[in-house]
Structures are given as C-alpha cells and as structure tokens.
Design a protein around this motif. Sequence first.
Motif, PDB file in Angstrom:
ATOM      1  N   GLY A  14       0.779  -1.231   0.000  1.00  0.00           N
ATOM      2  CA  GLY A  14       0.000   0.000   0.000  1.00  0.00           C
ATOM      3  C   GLY A  14       0.810   1.279   0.000  1.00  0.00           C
ATOM      4  O   GLY A  14       0.298   2.335   0.339  1.00  0.00           O
ATOM      5  N   THR A  15       2.086   1.217  -0.406  1.00  0.00           N
ATOM      6  CA  THR A  15       2.919   2.423  -0.408  1.00  0.00           C
ATOM      7  C   THR A  15       3.122   3.000  -1.805  1.00  0.00           C
ATOM      8  O   THR A  15       3.879   3.957  -1.969  1.00  0.00           O
ATOM      9  CB  THR A  15       4.312   2.144   0.206  1.00  0.00           C
ATOM     10  OG1 THR A  15       4.994   1.192  -0.608  1.00  0.00           O
ATOM     11  CG2 THR A  15       4.200   1.651   1.636  1.00  0.00           C
ATOM     12  N   GLY A  16       2.472   2.429  -2.791  1.00  0.00           N
ATOM     13  CA  GLY A  16       2.669   2.881  -4.172  1.00  0.00           C
ATOM     14  C   GLY A  16       1.820   4.085  -4.530  1.00  0.00           C
ATOM     15  O   GLY A  16       1.375   4.847  -3.668  1.00  0.00           O
ATOM     16  N   LEU A  17       1.561   4.225  -5.818  1.00  0.00           N
ATOM     17  CA  LEU A  17       0.891   5.416  -6.337  1.00  0.00           C
ATOM     18  C   LEU A  17      -0.548   5.190  -6.792  1.00  0.00           C
ATOM     19  O   LEU A  17      -1.221   6.148  -7.176  1.00  0.00           O
ATOM     20  CB  LEU A  17       1.701   5.965  -7.520  1.00  0.00           C
ATOM     21  CG  LEU A  17       3.149   6.324  -7.202  1.00  0.00           C
ATOM     22  CD1 LEU A  17       3.896   6.690  -8.475  1.00  0.00           C
ATOM     23  CD2 LEU A  17       3.211   7.454  -6.195  1.00  0.00           C
ATOM     24  N   THR A  18      -1.016   3.951  -6.739  1.00  0.00           N
ATOM     25  CA  THR A  18      -2.359   3.689  -7.257  1.00  0.00           C
ATOM     26  C   THR A  18      -3.434   4.188  -6.299  1.00  0.00           C
ATOM     27  O   THR A  18      -3.154   4.514  -5.140  1.00  0.00           O
ATOM     28  CB  THR A  18      -2.578   2.183  -7.526  1.00  0.00           C
ATOM     29  OG1 THR A  18      -2.694   1.497  -6.278  1.00  0.00           O
ATOM     30  CG2 THR A  18      -1.450   1.598  -8.366  1.00  0.00           C
ATOM     31  N   GLY A  19      -4.634   4.220  -6.762  1.00  0.00           N
ATOM     32  CA  GLY A  19      -5.752   4.703  -5.968  1.00  0.00           C
ATOM     33  C   GLY A  19      -5.990   3.923  -4.693  1.00  0.00           C
ATOM     34  O   GLY A  19      -6.483   4.469  -3.701  1.00  0.00           O
ATOM     35  N   ARG A  20      -5.661   2.634  -4.682  1.00  0.00           N
ATOM     36  CA  ARG A  20      -5.879   1.794  -3.498  1.00  0.00           C
ATOM     37  C   ARG A  20      -4.722   1.876  -2.502  1.00  0.00           C
ATOM     38  O   ARG A  20      -4.838   1.372  -1.390  1.00  0.00           O
ATOM     39  CB  ARG A  20      -6.083   0.332  -3.915  1.00  0.00           C
ATOM     40  CG  ARG A  20      -7.294   0.078  -4.760  1.00  0.00           C
ATOM     41  CD  ARG A  20      -8.607   0.232  -4.020  1.00  0.00           C
ATOM     42  NE  ARG A  20      -8.732  -0.773  -2.962  1.00  0.00           N
ATOM     43  CZ  ARG A  20      -9.454  -0.602  -1.872  1.00  0.00           C
ATOM     44  NH1 ARG A  20     -10.103   0.514  -1.663  1.00  0.00           N
ATOM     45  NH2 ARG A  20      -9.519  -1.545  -0.961  1.00  0.00           N
ATOM     46  N   ASP A  21      -3.620   2.486  -2.874  1.00  0.00           N
ATOM     47  CA  ASP A  21      -2.446   2.564  -1.996  1.00  0.00           C
ATOM     48  C   ASP A  21      -2.636   3.666  -0.955  1.00  0.00           C
ATOM     49  O   ASP A  21      -2.454   4.848  -1.253  1.00  0.00           O
ATOM     50  CB  ASP A  21      -1.178   2.822  -2.822  1.00  0.00           C
ATOM     51  CG  ASP A  21      -0.780   1.635  -3.678  1.00  0.00           C
ATOM     52  OD1 ASP A  21      -0.948   0.493  -3.209  1.00  0.00           O
ATOM     53  OD2 ASP A  21      -0.289   1.852  -4.794  1.00  0.00           O
ATOM     54  N   VAL A  22      -3.004   3.260   0.263  1.00  0.00           N
ATOM     55  CA  VAL A  22      -3.319   4.237   1.314  1.00  0.00           C
ATOM     56  C   VAL A  22      -2.545   3.998   2.617  1.00  0.00           C
ATOM     57  O   VAL A  22      -2.825   4.638   3.631  1.00  0.00           O
ATOM     58  CB  VAL A  22      -4.836   4.267   1.609  1.00  0.00           C
ATOM     59  CG1 VAL A  22      -5.622   4.772   0.401  1.00  0.00           C
ATOM     60  CG2 VAL A  22      -5.332   2.893   2.054  1.00  0.00           C
ATOM     61  N   SER A  23      -1.569   3.095   2.591  1.00  0.00           N
ATOM     62  CA  SER A  23      -0.822   2.818   3.821  1.00  0.00           C
ATOM     63  C   SER A  23      -0.072   4.040   4.332  1.00  0.00           C
ATOM     64  O   SER A  23      -0.033   4.294   5.538  1.00  0.00           O
ATOM     65  CB  SER A  23       0.163   1.669   3.609  1.00  0.00           C
ATOM     66  OG  SER A  23      -0.511   0.457   3.441  1.00  0.00           O
ATOM     67  N   VAL A  24       0.528   4.787   3.444  1.00  0.00           N
ATOM     68  CA  VAL A  24       1.290   5.972   3.859  1.00  0.00           C
ATOM     69  C   VAL A  24       0.367   6.980   4.533  1.00  0.00           C
ATOM     70  O   VAL A  24       0.697   7.528   5.591  1.00  0.00           O
ATOM     71  CB  VAL A  24       2.035   6.591   2.657  1.00  0.00           C
ATOM     72  CG1 VAL A  24       2.691   7.912   3.035  1.00  0.00           C
ATOM     73  CG2 VAL A  24       3.066   5.607   2.120  1.00  0.00           C
TER      74      VAL A  24
END
Length: 180
Positions: A80-90
């Motif tokens: 979840g650290t990437g750039l996609t819409g589902r990546d919300v860990s950060v």
Amino acid sequence: MSRIDESREFIPVRIAVLTVSDSRSLAEDRSGDTLVARIEAAGHLLAARHILPDDRAQIAAQLRAWVADPEVDVVISTGGTGLTGRDVSVEAHRDVYEKEIDAFGTVFTIVSMQKIGTSAVQSRACGGVAGGTYLFALPGSPGACRDAWDEILVKQLDYRHKPCNFVEIFPRLEEHKRRK
C-alpha cells in the motif's frame, strides 16, 4: 561507519507485522513471511501479525491499537505504499504519526536505487513514531522488505549498533510527557 559493539548486550524488540492487501491471505503473504523470518533470525520477537485490506481507516485503527499495546515496540507494514488509488498505507501511517522519520524514506530510496534504479521513485516508504512506538511502511514486495530490513532496520533495531540506533532512544521517545 556503522558497527556492532560486542560489549553491549543484545535487546530483543517486540515487532508487529501488518500486511496490507486486498487479495492475499496469510498463506500467500510472501512479504510478511520475509519480514517474520528476518525478525526472528535477528533475535527479535514477533508480537503480532495481521492482514488488512487497503482501507485507510482500518489500517490506522490497527496501527493505533498496536501503539497502545505495551507488548508492541515496533510496527512494520508491507503493501500500500505505491501510487495507485488503493495505496493508502502511507496516509494511514501519517494519520497516526506524532513525528515522521523523514530520513527513513530517503535512505530506503537510496537502498532501492542500488537494486531497482529509477523505479525507486514509485515507492513512498515512510517511518514515524507515535506513543513511544516506531512505525514503518514498506512496499509490498519481498525484495523491498528484504532491502529495508537488511540495509536499515536490522541495524537500527539492534541496541549494539553504533554510532546510534533506535533502541537506545526508546526511553526518551515520550520524555515530553514526564512531569517536570
């Protein structure tokens, strides 16, 4: 440069691992397995392990629960650290942090550049502190987890590591809450 001071006694740290994924089960969690194996091989203790979907509120709630748990010293999430819409860990991590460890992301990028070149710019790995607990968000690949652990965390979570490490400042993380 860094080194291990053999005159100091190793202090095991209690570490919780959170995998963020909409599609993986515990049986398919290679990144979580990578972290658990390295945590245990280093002599630390696995305090807890969970898998949650890519949901900012759920991730933040789990992070807060572990921060409040006196049996957890460190939380490492993967995914979840990437750039996609589902990546919300950060975003979930930053909802919880009291202080961000800005250099963690920078050092992780430097390590990643040596392995994957400019693709390292797509990672938003981060670290912070809340309630006297360290929290780190790593990418969801086993390679990224290996790199973060082997090149950064294994050293910083070892009390014997010189010239300084995260473990030796545990007692001071909440010194602002002490009565004067």
